[in-house]
Design a protein around this motif. Structure first.
Motif, short mmCIF file in Angstrom:
data_model
loop_
_atom_site.label_atom_id
_atom_site.label_comp_id
_atom_site.label_asym_id
_atom_site.label_seq_id
_atom_site.Cartn_x
_atom_site.Cartn_y
_atom_site.Cartn_z
N TYR A 376 0.81 -1.20 -0.21
CA TYR A 376 -0.16 0.12 -0.12
C TYR A 376 1.04 1.29 0.18
O TYR A 376 1.87 1.33 0.57
CB TYR A 376 -0.87 0.10 1.30
N PHE A 377 0.38 2.29 -0.64
CA PHE A 377 1.05 3.52 -0.79
C PHE A 377 -0.04 4.70 -0.50
O PHE A 377 -0.80 5.05 -1.43
CB PHE A 377 1.50 3.89 -1.81
N PHE A 378 -0.07 5.22 0.69
CA PHE A 378 -0.99 6.36 0.89
C PHE A 378 -0.53 7.53 0.80
O PHE A 378 0.17 8.12 1.59
CB PHE A 378 -1.51 6.11 2.49
N SER A 379 -0.81 8.30 -0.34
CA SER A 379 -0.29 9.40 -0.67
C SER A 379 -1.24 10.58 -0.60
O SER A 379 -2.40 10.33 0.15
CB SER A 379 0.24 9.46 -2.07
N LYS A 380 -1.07 11.64 -1.08
CA LYS A 380 -1.92 12.81 -0.55
C LYS A 380 -3.42 12.61 -0.80
O LYS A 380 -4.21 13.16 0.05
CB LYS A 380 -1.38 14.00 -1.28
N PRO A 381 -3.99 11.99 -1.72
CA PRO A 381 -5.33 12.11 -1.97
C PRO A 381 -6.12 11.23 -1.02
O PRO A 381 -7.39 11.25 -0.74
CB PRO A 381 -5.73 11.21 -3.41
#
Length: 716
Positions: A376-381
């Motif tokens: 998982y990669f939780f970026s700004k959006p």
């Protein structure tokens, strides 16, 4: 006297009324401004008559070659072409002034090509770097243009003879070869040992550096096509010969625990226990550093190159150095084969996730992380209100807000997990809105430097809140927290300010080498801690952490050494070929005794020379072989027992879009919920959803605005 006056008039008439005269004016101005920038804006370290002469000489050949293009035209076309060539060189000079001021390096083709990955923020950084005097590089162009416009320079409508134009160009080429020959006589193998771009510019020139960099970049692109398994053999032999033996006291002591890699943006070691007006800048990190369950390293150095943060990530998760030019994550992150920590742990039952309060494409993370095996990669959006202006500053979301929002996803990760949390508020230009400031600026008088402690204090407060959340959530006791600084915050191009921060009158290259120190703190309840004095760097984190987790790196192609191993070499290579070791420091072309800072000349001490030469060979081989692994994509030929190369297509970091059903099958949040059901070990599952509220004093979220204590405020 009259003859002198007449001669002067004729010379003036020649310069202002002939095509060749205009050409010579442009050559002079291009040389002058380039040489002035060399002396004023770049730290090239010219020593001795030969190097000083080459610095004086090297702007001339390419100025002649490029400006002579105008001699092949006639009339106005000739003059405007020369002005255009002047402008091109001036833009290149101007761009490098700005880039060097912050990054102590020169622009490369790879960095320019990676502009799309960094473009949304690059302008913010450069905007704060510009000094009004930088625009003087364009002053001659403006003046010459006005002189033509007002006919103070008369355009000669006759063409320069072709043979004259041709000989002029050949003169420039000949002078270039003369410069190269003199350079080789002073430093043999200049274009073979190209770890330091400063050397190329110092000896050959800024324009020649650009040409060489383009050539080298294109040549590198061919390397992967020609690579074979045989290319890996000598590298494997080198890596195995330098493997460390894990320390039995620590090997496997945190096996099976969660890992949080907490990325301290632009955070330097000197901030630990540093005070402003008697007030500690980073009280939370200070406490963490000195905790009995923290392994803290006080001789730990950043080793990044042009990729800065991306280089740090590459070293920590792959044991590979950043590239000599550009960033590996941008150049190769989407296509190369990796044997990265996230993927290795994922195959041992870990859930892997990265958290970042900026867009996913920055440094090509959205593609690279798939190749590294992040689930998982939780970026700004993924964060509420992430696009609110008040929630952002500089390079992304403010750390306190970002960490609060990130915690909701960390709660849901099935344990054990491996996570990376990337903060950004303590990033140049070190601006912070008044309501978040809780400590005075320093008073070095350098506007680039003085706000640094204020954003560092904010980062420290954000970390303190995150640490308290981990304790409340029940994850703290089963978690290894690794705090690391990714690179310097204040570049060595601020020597006066650095000296004042260090309490010195001036700084030496030895001081600047130690200025590259950043924190490394490995903490876990029950871990036998202490401050370790081992000399190491970011390349060493991967084997150190893996051995603590009980995972051998004996068969990995990685270039670090376990910092806890007794047979650690304690040699820290820098990307430009300099180094620090337990014995000696090489920095800025000078050599020093590490323990005392005493400058030495190795040629006068055979014992010191033997040690230094051995260390230098190790540094050169490490950097060269690491580069070969990446440029040739050699890990595709490497078989690591028990390791399976994952397919990036298995990962999607998108959010669910209710208007587009195709997103649903790859929706990150849906995938996470499905995984929680299969493996109900997350903090959320274990507490039945009763996770304590994340506490933050962020004023944007209803907390009280920060203030500088009166006792401190009144001292300024």
């Amino acid at each position: 006297m009259e003859r002198v006056v007449q001669t002067a008039k004729k010379s003036g008439a020649y310069l202002f009324n002939s095509t060749m005269g205009f050409f010579l004016l442009n050559v002079f101005f291009v040389w002058l401004k380039t040489y002035m920038v060399y002396q004023h804006d770049f730290s090239l370290g010219a020593k001795g008559p030969m190097q000083e002469f080459l610095l004086f000489f090297n702007p001339i050949p390419t100025a002649i070659i490029l400006l002579s293009i105008g001699l092949y035209f006639k009339g106005r076309a000739s003059y405007w072409t020369m002005l255009l060539m002047n402008l091109v060189q001036s833009i290149w000079l101007f761009s490098n002034i700005l880039y060097y001021r912050e990054f102590s390096d020169f622009l490369s083709l790879n960095i320019i090509n990676s502009g799309s990955s960094a473009g949304n923020n690059l302008g913010k950084a450069l905007g704060g770097i510009i000094d009004p005097t930088d625009f003087l590089v364009f002053a001659d162009i403006i003046v010459l243009t006005l002189l033509i416009a007002f006919k103070l320079i008369h355009v000669n409508r006759h063409a320069v003879r072709r043979w004259v134009a041709g000989l002029t160009t050949l003169l420039g080429v000949a002078l270039m070869f003369v410069g190269y020959g003199l350079s080789e006589s002073d430093r043999s193998g200049l274009l073979v040992r190209t770890f330091d771009n400063n050397y190329i510019v110092k000896y050959l020139g800024l324009n020649e550096y650009a040409a060489y960099n383009i050539y080298k970049t294109q040549k590198t692109a061919e390397v992967k096509k020609q690579a074979t398994p045989k290319n890996l053999e000598k590298i494997e032999k080198f890596v195995k010969s330098n493997n460390t033996i894990p320390n039995a006291q620590y090997y496997g002591t945190v096996k099976g625990k969660n890992v949080v890699m907490f990325h301290l943006e632009s955070f330097q070691q000197f901030l630990i226990d540093y005070k402003v007006d008697g007030e500690p800048v980073t009280p939370n990190i200070n406490r963490f550093y000195h905790d009995q369950n923290s392994l803290s390293f006080d001789n730990f150095y950043n080793q990044v190159g042009q990729g800065k943060t991306a280089d740090a990530e590459n070293m920590l998760e792959n044991g590979l150095y950043g590239l000599a030019s550009g960033a590996a994550m941008v150049n190769y992150g989407s296509t190369n084969t990796y044997q990265a920590v996230p993927n290795m742990l994922d195959q041992r039952g870990y859930t892997t996730a990265a958290f970042h309060g900026d867009v996913a494409s920055f440094w090509n993370r959205d593609n690279t992380y798939k190749n590294w095996g992040y689930d998982y990669f939780f970026s700004k959006p993924f964060y509420k209100g992430a696009n609110k202006d008040d929630y952002n500053i500089g390079y992304g979301m403010k750390d306190k807000i970002f960490l609060k929002d990130a915690s909701q996803y960390l709660d849901q990760l099935p344990q054990p997990f491996y996570s990376k949390v990337i903060t950004v508020t303590n990033h140049y230009p070190y601006d912070l809105d008044k309501k978040n400031i809780s400590i005075n600026k320093t008073d070095t008088g350098d506007k680039t430097v003085d706000g640094y402690v204020q954003t560092a204090r904010y980062l420290d407060q954000a970390f303190g809140e995150f640490e308290r959340y981990l304790k409340k959530s029940g994850m703290y006791d089963n978690t290894v927290i690794v705090l690391y600084g990714d690179h310097y915050g204040i570049s060595e191009n601020h020597p006066k300010a650095i000296a004042k921060l260090m309490g010195k009158d001036s700084v030496t290259p030895y001081d600047l080498a130690n200025w590259q120190k950043v924190p490394l703190i490995i903490h876990s309840p029950g871990l036998k801690g202490g401050i370790k004095h081992t000399y190491g760097g970011e390349i060493d984190v991967m084997p150190t952490l893996m051995h603590l987790l009980g995972i051998s790196t004996a068969d990995n192609i990685q270039f670090g050494q376990d910092l806890l191993a007794k047979n650690n070499k304690q040699v820290v290579p820098f990307r430009n070929g300099n180094f620090v070791s337990k014995n000696y420091v090489k920095y800025g072309g000078n050599y020093y005794v590490t323990s005392t800072g005493t400058q030495i000349n190795p040629k006068e001490d055979p014992r010191a020379k033997a040690i230094i030469d051995n260390d230098q060979n190790y540094v050169n081989d490490s950097l060269t072989y690491s580069d070969q692994v990446q440029t040739g994509d050699l890990l595709r030929f490497h078989k690591l027992a028990g390791y399976k190369q994952d397919d990036p297509k298995n990962y999607s970091y998108k959010q669910d879009d209710p208007k587009n059903y195709s997103y649903k099958k790859n929706d990150t949040l849906k995938s996470l919920k499905d995984l929680e059901k299969k493996k109900p070990t997350s903090a959320m599952q274990k507490t039945g959803g009763k996770i304590p509220e994340y506490e933050t004093n962020a004023p944007e979220l209803g907390g009280e605005p920060q203030t500088i204590p009166e006792a401190i405020s009144s001292s300024q």
